[in-house]
Scaffold this active site. Sequence first.
Site, PDB file in Angstrom:
ATOM      1  N   THR A  11      39.445  25.750-111.894  1.00  0.00           N
ATOM      2  CA  THR A  11      39.977  24.504-111.348  1.00  0.00           C
ATOM      3  C   THR A  11      41.491  24.492-111.325  1.00  0.00           C
ATOM      4  OG1 THR A  11      38.036  23.294-112.132  1.00  0.00           O
ATOM      5  CG2 THR A  11      39.989  21.989-111.638  1.00  0.00           C
TER       6      THR A  11
ATOM      7  N   TYR B  92      35.946  19.488-105.300  1.00  0.00           N
ATOM      8  CA  TYR B  92      36.989  20.417-104.846  1.00  0.00           C
ATOM      9  C   TYR B  92      36.431  21.828-104.860  1.00  0.00           C
ATOM     10  CZ  TYR B  92      37.191  20.944-109.893  1.00  0.00           C
ATOM     11  OH  TYR B  92      36.838  21.141-111.199  1.00  0.00           O
TER      12      TYR B  92
ATOM     13  N   GLU C 185      15.081  23.840-142.858  1.00  0.00           N
ATOM     14  CA  GLU C 185      14.244  23.699-141.664  1.00  0.00           C
ATOM     15  C   GLU C 185      13.304  24.888-141.472  1.00  0.00           C
ATOM     16  OE1 GLU C 185      13.959  21.025-139.931  1.00  0.00           O
ATOM     17  OE2 GLU C 185      15.707  19.918-140.646  1.00  0.00           O
TER      18      GLU C 185
ATOM     19  N   LYS D 159      34.061  22.574-124.598  1.00  0.00           N
ATOM     20  CA  LYS D 159      34.151  21.557-123.556  1.00  0.00           C
ATOM     21  C   LYS D 159      33.115  20.477-123.851  1.00  0.00           C
ATOM     22  CE  LYS D 159      34.178  21.036-118.514  1.00  0.00           C
ATOM     23  NZ  LYS D 159      34.085  21.744-117.217  1.00  0.00           N
TER      24      LYS D 159
ATOM     25  N   THR E 155      37.255  25.946-116.643  1.00  0.00           N
ATOM     26  CA  THR E 155      36.910  25.295-117.909  1.00  0.00           C
ATOM     27  C   THR E 155      35.439  25.461-118.302  1.00  0.00           C
ATOM     28  OG1 THR E 155      36.520  23.180-116.775  1.00  0.00           O
ATOM     29  CG2 THR E 155      38.724  23.569-117.667  1.00  0.00           C
ATOM     30  N   ASP E 156      34.565  25.786-117.340  1.00  0.00           N
ATOM     31  CA  ASP E 156      33.140  25.834-117.656  1.00  0.00           C
ATOM     32  C   ASP E 156      32.813  26.847-118.749  1.00  0.00           C
ATOM     33  OD1 ASP E 156      32.558  23.825-115.946  1.00  0.00           O
ATOM     34  OD2 ASP E 156      31.562  25.049-114.436  1.00  0.00           O
TER      35      ASP E 156
END
Length: 355
Positions: free
Chosen positions: A39, A53, A312, A192, A119-120
Site C-alpha cells: 500500500t 486502491y 488444555e 496487524k 501491511t498484510d
Amino acid sequence: MQATSRLRAFAATAALLAASAIAHAQALPNVVILATGGTIAGAGASAINSATYAAAKVGVDKLIAGLPELAKVANVRGEQVFQVASESLTDDNLLTLAKRVSALAKQSDIDGIVITHGTDTLEETAFFLTLTVHTAKPIVVVGSMRPGTALSADGALNLYNAVNVAASKDAMGKGVLVTMNDEIQSGRDVSKSINIKTEAFKSQWGPLGMIVEGKNYWFRAPVKRHTMQSEFDIDTITALPPVEIAMGYEGVLSTAIDALGKSGIKALVHGGTGNGSVANRIVPNLQKVRADGVVVIRSSRVPDGFVLRNAEQPDDKYDWVVAHDLRPQKARILAMVAMTKTSDTKELQRIFWEY
C-alpha cells in the site's frame, strides 16, 4: 578587471558551497531503502479512496523523490526488490529479501536499511529478518494503511520515520523494527490488528518507543533472542521446509488436518481457540499426524496472551510443541527457520521459548 574579479569571487563561492554540500553529505548516515510494493506504493482512483486502491504501483525512486526531507536525515538510495502486494509474497521471496538485507548490512558504507512492505504480511517478514539476519545495524520495516494518493495518507511520515530510525545510532542492536503510526515496534512482537485504521500495528507488550518530529524516544528493549544473538543465519539457509496452519473453531472437522498431514509438510501449526485449545474430536487426528513424523505446534488464534505447555492438552505425552506468545502466522515463520536445523521437539520447544 572588475568583471574578472567578480567571476573569481563567484567561482570561489560556488566552490565553497560545493565543498560544504559534499561535507554535509559525507557527515550523514547512509541508508538503503529496499522496496517490495504494498500500500505504501499504492494508488487510488481519487483522494477519497483510502481503502479501495491498487497496491504496488509506485516505484521506490518516486517514493524517495516525493520526500525531499529525507536528504536532511541521511544519504538515501533505493532498490526495487519486488513490486507486489504482500499477501502474494512467497517463501522464496523471503529468502531473496533477507539475503539482500544481509549483504547490505555487511557493507561498511551502509549504516541502516529500510524495507517498504505491504501491511498484510509485514509482521511475518519482520520476524523472519529478526531471526535470520546477523547485524547490529538498524533494519526497519515500514508500510502504510492508506495509499499516497489518499487524503491524510500515512505513508510519507511512516517512511520518513523509518529512515530516521534506520539512520540513528540509538537504534543499533535492538533487532528488526517496525515504524508505523509514530511508534517503534519490535518486529518480533508486532501484529496487524485492524485493516482500516492507521494505528493498525500493535503489540500486546507495547511499543519499544516513539518518533516525534524526527527524534526517537525509547521506553523498552526486546529481550528475546534476535539478529546478532540468533543461532540462525540467512547466509547458510538455502530453502525453507514446508509448514502449514490449520485453524480451530466451533464445529471444526479434521478435513484440513488430515489433508495437510498427507501433503509432505514438516510441521503443522494448529491455531486453536483460547489457550491453544484443541477440539476433542480432532485430537486423534493430530496424534496421527505426529506419529507420521510431522511436528505439531499448538498456537492460539487469540490476539493476546500465550499458550501454556501441558495446559488444555498433555503436550509432553503427545510430543507436541507450544508456540508461546506467537500467533499462528508467526509460529509458522519460526518453525520454518528452526527446522532448517532440527526436527527434535525438545530442541524446537527451547527455540520457541527463546525466540
